[in-house]
Write an enzyme that holds these catalytic residues in place. Structure first.
Site, PDB file in Angstrom:
ATOM      1  N   ARG A   1      29.001 -21.345 -44.257  1.00  0.00           N
ATOM      2  CA  ARG A   1      28.961 -21.868 -42.887  1.00  0.00           C
ATOM      3  C   ARG A   1      29.621 -20.897 -41.918  1.00  0.00           C
ATOM      4  O   ARG A   1      29.320 -20.919 -40.723  1.00  0.00           O
ATOM      5  CB  ARG A   1      29.526 -23.292 -42.863  1.00  0.00           C
ATOM      6  CG  ARG A   1      28.566 -24.199 -43.642  1.00  0.00           C
ATOM      7  CD  ARG A   1      28.993 -25.627 -43.818  1.00  0.00           C
ATOM      8  NE  ARG A   1      28.014 -26.324 -44.684  1.00  0.00           N
ATOM      9  CZ  ARG A   1      28.173 -27.546 -45.147  1.00  0.00           C
ATOM     10  NH1 ARG A   1      29.251 -28.241 -44.850  1.00  0.00           N
ATOM     11  NH2 ARG A   1      27.248 -28.078 -45.916  1.00  0.00           N
TER      12      ARG A   1
ATOM     13  N   LYS B   1      20.846 -26.192 -56.673  1.00  0.00           N
ATOM     14  CA  LYS B   1      21.899 -25.584 -55.867  1.00  0.00           C
ATOM     15  C   LYS B   1      23.038 -26.556 -55.676  1.00  0.00           C
ATOM     16  O   LYS B   1      22.770 -27.712 -55.356  1.00  0.00           O
ATOM     17  CB  LYS B   1      21.267 -25.242 -54.521  1.00  0.00           C
ATOM     18  CG  LYS B   1      22.181 -24.716 -53.495  1.00  0.00           C
ATOM     19  CD  LYS B   1      21.404 -24.481 -52.252  1.00  0.00           C
ATOM     20  CE  LYS B   1      22.403 -24.010 -51.221  1.00  0.00           C
ATOM     21  NZ  LYS B   1      21.862 -23.944 -49.923  1.00  0.00           N
TER      22      LYS B   1
ATOM     23  N   ARG C   1      26.942 -33.737 -44.459  1.00  0.00           N
ATOM     24  CA  ARG C   1      25.538 -33.799 -44.854  1.00  0.00           C
ATOM     25  C   ARG C   1      25.274 -34.801 -45.975  1.00  0.00           C
ATOM     26  O   ARG C   1      24.232 -34.772 -46.609  1.00  0.00           O
ATOM     27  CB  ARG C   1      25.071 -32.417 -45.313  1.00  0.00           C
ATOM     28  CG  ARG C   1      25.294 -31.291 -44.315  1.00  0.00           C
ATOM     29  CD  ARG C   1      24.276 -30.186 -44.509  1.00  0.00           C
ATOM     30  NE  ARG C   1      24.675 -28.890 -44.017  1.00  0.00           N
ATOM     31  CZ  ARG C   1      24.753 -28.564 -42.729  1.00  0.00           C
ATOM     32  NH1 ARG C   1      24.507 -29.453 -41.786  1.00  0.00           N
ATOM     33  NH2 ARG C   1      25.100 -27.337 -42.384  1.00  0.00           N
TER      34      ARG C   1
ATOM     35  N   LYS D   1      19.562 -30.301 -54.090  1.00  0.00           N
ATOM     36  CA  LYS D   1      20.622 -29.695 -53.294  1.00  0.00           C
ATOM     37  C   LYS D   1      21.711 -30.734 -53.084  1.00  0.00           C
ATOM     38  O   LYS D   1      21.510 -31.755 -52.442  1.00  0.00           O
ATOM     39  CB  LYS D   1      20.063 -29.225 -51.957  1.00  0.00           C
ATOM     40  CG  LYS D   1      21.122 -28.545 -51.108  1.00  0.00           C
ATOM     41  CD  LYS D   1      20.502 -27.878 -49.911  1.00  0.00           C
ATOM     42  CE  LYS D   1      21.571 -27.275 -49.024  1.00  0.00           C
ATOM     43  NZ  LYS D   1      21.001 -26.698 -47.811  1.00  0.00           N
TER      44      LYS D   1
ATOM     45  N   SER E   1      27.768 -19.554 -51.814  1.00  0.00           N
ATOM     46  CA  SER E   1      28.859 -18.802 -51.189  1.00  0.00           C
ATOM     47  C   SER E   1      30.231 -19.087 -51.803  1.00  0.00           C
ATOM     48  O   SER E   1      31.029 -18.172 -52.000  1.00  0.00           O
ATOM     49  CB  SER E   1      28.886 -19.111 -49.692  1.00  0.00           C
ATOM     50  OG  SER E   1      29.027 -20.501 -49.470  1.00  0.00           O
TER      51      SER E   1
ATOM     52  N   TYR F   1      24.559 -13.428 -54.037  1.00  0.00           N
ATOM     53  CA  TYR F   1      24.977 -12.419 -53.055  1.00  0.00           C
ATOM     54  C   TYR F   1      25.313 -11.095 -53.740  1.00  0.00           C
ATOM     55  O   TYR F   1      25.489 -10.093 -53.076  1.00  0.00           O
ATOM     56  CB  TYR F   1      26.172 -12.950 -52.245  1.00  0.00           C
ATOM     57  CG  TYR F   1      25.798 -14.202 -51.473  1.00  0.00           C
ATOM     58  CD1 TYR F   1      25.094 -14.115 -50.282  1.00  0.00           C
ATOM     59  CD2 TYR F   1      26.085 -15.471 -51.983  1.00  0.00           C
ATOM     60  CE1 TYR F   1      24.704 -15.262 -49.597  1.00  0.00           C
ATOM     61  CE2 TYR F   1      25.696 -16.622 -51.306  1.00  0.00           C
ATOM     62  CZ  TYR F   1      25.005 -16.503 -50.111  1.00  0.00           C
ATOM     63  OH  TYR F   1      24.609 -17.642 -49.442  1.00  0.00           O
TER      64      TYR F   1
ATOM     65  N   GLU G   1      13.866 -35.967 -57.357  1.00  0.00           N
ATOM     66  CA  GLU G   1      13.618 -35.049 -56.237  1.00  0.00           C
ATOM     67  C   GLU G   1      12.618 -33.957 -56.646  1.00  0.00           C
ATOM     68  O   GLU G   1      11.718 -33.600 -55.888  1.00  0.00           O
ATOM     69  CB  GLU G   1      14.934 -34.391 -55.783  1.00  0.00           C
ATOM     70  CG  GLU G   1      15.862 -35.296 -54.992  1.00  0.00           C
ATOM     71  CD  GLU G   1      15.401 -35.508 -53.548  1.00  0.00           C
ATOM     72  OE1 GLU G   1      14.374 -34.942 -53.138  1.00  0.00           O
ATOM     73  OE2 GLU G   1      16.085 -36.262 -52.833  1.00  0.00           O
TER      74      GLU G   1
HETATM   75  C1  PBG Z   1      21.086 -24.857 -45.116  1.00  0.00           C
HETATM   76  C2  PBG Z   1      21.678 -24.050 -46.220  1.00  0.00           C
HETATM   77  C3  PBG Z   1      23.011 -24.042 -46.653  1.00  0.00           C
HETATM   78  C4  PBG Z   1      23.077 -23.126 -47.707  1.00  0.00           C
HETATM   79  C5  PBG Z   1      21.802 -22.596 -47.880  1.00  0.00           C
HETATM   80  N1  PBG Z   1      20.946 -23.196 -46.978  1.00  0.00           N
HETATM   81  C6  PBG Z   1      24.178 -24.718 -46.092  1.00  0.00           C
HETATM   82  C7  PBG Z   1      24.314 -26.174 -46.154  1.00  0.00           C
HETATM   83  O1  PBG Z   1      23.459 -26.902 -46.654  1.00  0.00           O
HETATM   84  O2  PBG Z   1      25.325 -26.658 -45.650  1.00  0.00           O
HETATM   85  C8  PBG Z   1      24.312 -22.777 -48.484  1.00  0.00           C
HETATM   86  C9  PBG Z   1      24.275 -21.476 -49.220  1.00  0.00           C
HETATM   87  C10 PBG Z   1      25.600 -20.993 -49.708  1.00  0.00           C
HETATM   88  O3  PBG Z   1      26.628 -21.700 -49.657  1.00  0.00           O
HETATM   89  O4  PBG Z   1      25.636 -19.857 -50.189  1.00  0.00           O
HETATM   90  N2  PBG Z   1      20.275 -24.068 -44.282  1.00  0.00           N
END
Ligand code: PBG
Length: 327
Positions: free
Chosen positions: A209, A252, A221, A199, A278, A317, A237
């Protein structure tokens, strides 16, 4: 000069749609798709997410209906995100048996049984007042090992509510092992772990968010999510997560990280999922709204690209819509 042999004509196999279908190397099936869904506590009506046209923050009722529709379309799984009414320092709502995700999991497992795989995101950012994925030390650092205890407790709460698959997404070291141990000790040996193993600290999460109301209130983050410059780190990882007991691993975001999907898929024997996040959704929706892209064709092309890169499952989505288009 004339060719000694007839020239090679790869186009021959592209002449008709029947030929193209016959020689297609990759395909997308509805069952490969996983729909991420948001359920928000204490709202009476579903709420649209401004930066993700077509995506809703669901009520418990509207979630049930949308989940049913996904199952009817043949979608393979659902990934649930909870948006609690109250947030605090330790994200207490995340493992509260009366919390929003736990309630929604009970609804969905009753309604849907084994018609679709029910998954839940396992993280703290939607539940903490500071918006970070873990507990903070007094100086404001994310405390890895203290966070693991919270994750273990959330996993058990989600399992008790009927989850089939937990998806730890917080990128703490040792999270998969801590969760596996806690699940096994509580008797939930059948609950699957889909690790968000890879990730990246990505700007493509921006619209999420809004949807999950989990933006960090300070900092970012980058101290726990991965640097977009790296790919070998991803293999490490993944290796660690599998050693700790991950049943499936995820990469991701997806589109900007197809090389990572391909390398991970080559290096492991567990299923590899890709999360079309997203920002990837928002980009296509925005361009399509302006008439600049053929929306449906672009959606299907991206999904196919993930499969071609080696992903088995795709979180998107568009899962319900794409599943309908594929039938
Ligand atoms: C954290 C989480 C995130 C996403 C999925 N799980 C946000 C982040 O790490 O800031 C992002 C998913 C997306 O952008 O569609 N719980």
């Amino acid at each position: 000069m004339s060719a000694r042999y007839p020239i090679a004509r790869p186009r021959r196999l592209r002449r008709t749609s029947a030929l193209r279908r016959l020689v297609a190397e990759t395909s997308v099936r509805p069952g490969d798709l996983i729909l991420p869904m948001f359920v928000k506590e204490s709202i009476d009506e579903p709420r649209p997410v401004g930066s993700m046209p077509g995506v809703l923050q669901h009520t418990r009722d509207s979630l049930r209906k949308a989940a049913q529709e996904a199952a009817e379309a043949g979608v393979g799984g659902l990934m649930l995100f909870g948006v609690p009414e109250l947030k605090d320092e330790r994200g207490s709502a995340a493992d509260d048996p009366g919390g929003i995700v736990q309630g929604a999991l009970r609804d969905l497992s009753t309604d849907l049984g084994d018609d679709i795989v029910i998954m839940a995101d396992l993280c703290l950012d939607e539940y903490t007042s500071h918006g970070h994925c873990g507990l903070l030390t007094p100086s404001g650092e994310v405390d890895n090992d203290a966070t693991l205890e919270r994750y273990a407790s959330i996993a058990v709460a989600q399992a008790a509510a009927g989850v089939d698959v937990v998806g730890p997404s917080g990128m703490m070291d040792g999270q998969v092992g801590a969760i596996r141990t806690a699940l096994d000790q509580a008797g939930y040996t059948d609950v699957v772990i889909l690790a968000y193993a890879v990730k990246y600290a990505s700007s493509f999460y921006g619209p999420f968010r809004d949807a999950a109301e989990g933006a960090p209130q300070f900092g970012d983050r980058t101290g726990y999510q991965q640097d977009p410059a790296n790919v070998r780190e991803s293999l490490r990882e993944v290796e660690l997560d599998i050693a700790e007991g991950a049943d499936m691993v995820m990469v991701k975001p997806a589109l900007a990280y197809l090389d990572v999907v391909a390398k991970v898929a080559e290096s492991v024997t567990v299923p590899v999922s890709a999360y079309q996040v997203s920002g990837e959704y928002a980009m296509v929706e925005a361009a399509a709204e302006k008439g600049w892209l053929d929306r449906e064709r672009v959606i299907m092309e991206t999904l196919l690209a993930f499969r071609r890169a080696g992903a088995g499952q795709i979180l998107t989505y568009w899962a319900t819509e794409a599943a309908r288009l594929l039938r």
